[in-house]
Design a protein around this motif. Sequence first.
Motif, short mmCIF file in Angstrom:
data_model
loop_
_atom_site.label_atom_id
_atom_site.label_comp_id
_atom_site.label_asym_id
_atom_site.label_seq_id
_atom_site.Cartn_x
_atom_site.Cartn_y
_atom_site.Cartn_z
N ARG B 269 0.83 -1.21 0.00
CA ARG B 269 0.00 0.00 0.00
C ARG B 269 0.86 1.25 0.00
O ARG B 269 0.60 2.21 -0.73
CB ARG B 269 -0.93 0.00 1.22
CG ARG B 269 -1.80 1.25 1.34
CD ARG B 269 -2.83 1.16 2.45
NE ARG B 269 -2.28 0.90 3.77
CZ ARG B 269 -1.63 1.78 4.53
NH1 ARG B 269 -1.41 3.00 4.08
NH2 ARG B 269 -1.18 1.45 5.72
N MET B 271 3.98 1.53 -1.00
CA MET B 271 4.73 1.68 -2.26
C MET B 271 3.79 2.14 -3.38
O MET B 271 4.20 2.89 -4.27
CB MET B 271 5.44 0.38 -2.61
CG MET B 271 6.55 0.08 -1.62
SD MET B 271 7.56 -1.34 -2.05
CE MET B 271 8.71 -0.58 -3.23
N LYS B 272 2.53 1.70 -3.33
CA LYS B 272 1.57 2.18 -4.33
C LYS B 272 1.35 3.68 -4.17
O LYS B 272 1.25 4.42 -5.17
CB LYS B 272 0.24 1.43 -4.17
CG LYS B 272 -0.90 1.94 -5.04
CD LYS B 272 -0.59 1.86 -6.53
CE LYS B 272 -1.72 2.46 -7.37
NZ LYS B 272 -1.33 2.60 -8.78
N ALA B 273 1.30 4.14 -2.92
CA ALA B 273 1.04 5.57 -2.68
C ALA B 273 2.12 6.45 -3.30
O ALA B 273 1.84 7.53 -3.80
CB ALA B 273 0.94 5.84 -1.18
N THR B 274 3.36 5.99 -3.30
CA THR B 274 4.45 6.80 -3.87
C THR B 274 4.73 6.46 -5.33
O THR B 274 5.50 7.16 -5.99
CB THR B 274 5.74 6.64 -3.05
OG1 THR B 274 6.00 5.23 -2.86
CG2 THR B 274 5.60 7.29 -1.68
N ALA B 275 4.11 5.40 -5.84
CA ALA B 275 4.38 5.00 -7.23
C ALA B 275 3.52 5.74 -8.23
O ALA B 275 3.86 5.82 -9.41
CB ALA B 275 4.17 3.49 -7.41
N GLY B 276 2.38 6.28 -7.79
CA GLY B 276 1.50 6.98 -8.71
C GLY B 276 0.69 6.03 -9.58
O GLY B 276 0.58 4.84 -9.28
N GLY B 277 0.12 6.56 -10.65
CA GLY B 277 -0.71 5.75 -11.55
C GLY B 277 -2.08 5.44 -10.96
O GLY B 277 -2.52 4.30 -11.06
#
Lengths: 278, 278
Positions: B269, B271-277
């Motif tokens: 979660r 890593m998704k928050a900082t990965a964008g998209g």
Amino acid sequence: MRIAVVGLGLIGGSMAKSIKARTAHTVYGADLDRETLTMARMCGAMDAPLTEENLPQCDLVLVAICPGAAIQWVTDHADKIAKSAILVDLCGVKRVVVEALAPIAAAHGFAYIGGHPMAGKERGGFTAATDDLYEGASMILTPDKRTDMQLLETLKDFFLDLGFAGLTFSDPAEHDRIIAFTSQLAHITSSAYVKSPEAQKRRGFSAGSFRDMTRVARLDENMWTELFLDNTDYLTAELDTLIHHLTEFSQALRARDPEQLRALLRQGREMKATAGGN
Amino acid sequence: MRIAVVGLGLIGGSMAKSIKARTAHTVYGADLDRETLTMARMCGAMDAPLTEENLPQCDLVLVAICPGAAIQWVTDHADKIAKSAILVDLCGVKRVVVEALAPIAAAHGFAYIGGHPMAGKERGGFTAATDDLYEGASMILTPDKRTDMQLLETLKDFFLDLGFAGLTFSDPAEHDRIIAFTSQLAHITSSAYVKSPEAQKRRGFSAGSFRDMTRVARLDENMWTELFLDNTDYLTAELDTLIHHLTEFSQALRARDPEQLRALLRQGREMKATAGGN
């Protein structure tokens, strides 16, 4: 009907909002979070808080909290539920919940059926809940020998009024086996996918496929941990299957084998064509 | 400008349609399929077929075919391309294409830059092409020491006119490394995911996560086989990383370890928050 909605997160909150936006039923809402209860009242998603006094008057009780909490809530409140009432839990796993709740319902004389609305989003909580979340979705129910047809007709009318496309019947084990693949594995894959260090580097290199692949990585780890642990048998089998098929690709790539790669991709394309889901 | 579009599939077809719908440029189109050429003329996506006579008049040449075919086409037509022209290939891998085309362009005196529009869909071909495919997308370009600023300005104006949100600059190796993760791995995962026997059984048990996870399994196996084989080094590394992270989940599930499962999901979660998209 007078309807109790226990838990006003994404699922219960969307039930409450859909009922108030689309029907003339009365909603009594319950949530551990006081602010959520205030918001639900202010935006018209419920008529009043659920209390010890109005619970016995409810015709339908929707329990939209995690499996363990749902079992606890029904255990604690079973003697306040009218014998003429229908209780439906909306938990994402069914074996553990149905095994616990069916005997309680039988002992207290009210009707019970397990449910799982096939809708969701990557954001949780009441603020993410909407009155159109269930539009076009299927509502899974797990009837058993005790379930009578009149009850199913009542529930069918109710759920179609909320926008559902239809009911899907299953038994708890079949539900858990299929959901391990269609939903739980997707959440794990999304979470695993986004962990590549590459995800943290430059942007501007992605289109729809990356977005779709990682969308649900934004999940509530407490809820999903509980759901996964209630379904480890089916879920680990699906994980093994996925890892096996990924490894086939890895081997074909390492062998630089165009025929094998093409065959693997063709097989996936053909299976997608018959699997549905766009 | 007079613009040659070589290959009228999803990518080239959408370029032709976007150019004709959004600019006053002239499009000369080429495609091996006669029916596609007829359709492109009939729907106004091109002004005339690309010929030996009008190719030398083109100011911009967009090559939207598979890597091997693109290299062959440029090799065969390099002496017909004006020294004042800019050639941009739109292939999904860049190392193998840029290494082949840059020397040909240098030898013949025309400008060349590698490109990759970050847009696509699960359906291919001219009939899937649209004049809004590139709206909001980023256009990756791989400039090198030979690339002059005036050329980049010209291309920037051109691609923004087609609806792109902006240009993203990269070198071929960085492009291929990132794309292995953001696009190629997503297509393999989608294809592997849908191969569970469960996918062929009952419907009505899936919501958005299954649809998103398997959307791009509907792919052109010939094109993707070629793209994967041109990028095996980066792609196998990403596959190893994904299998590793899936195996971590499998182990935590088999150990029935809630703390580890929660930690793995939380990490995803975050890593998704900082990965964008999204």
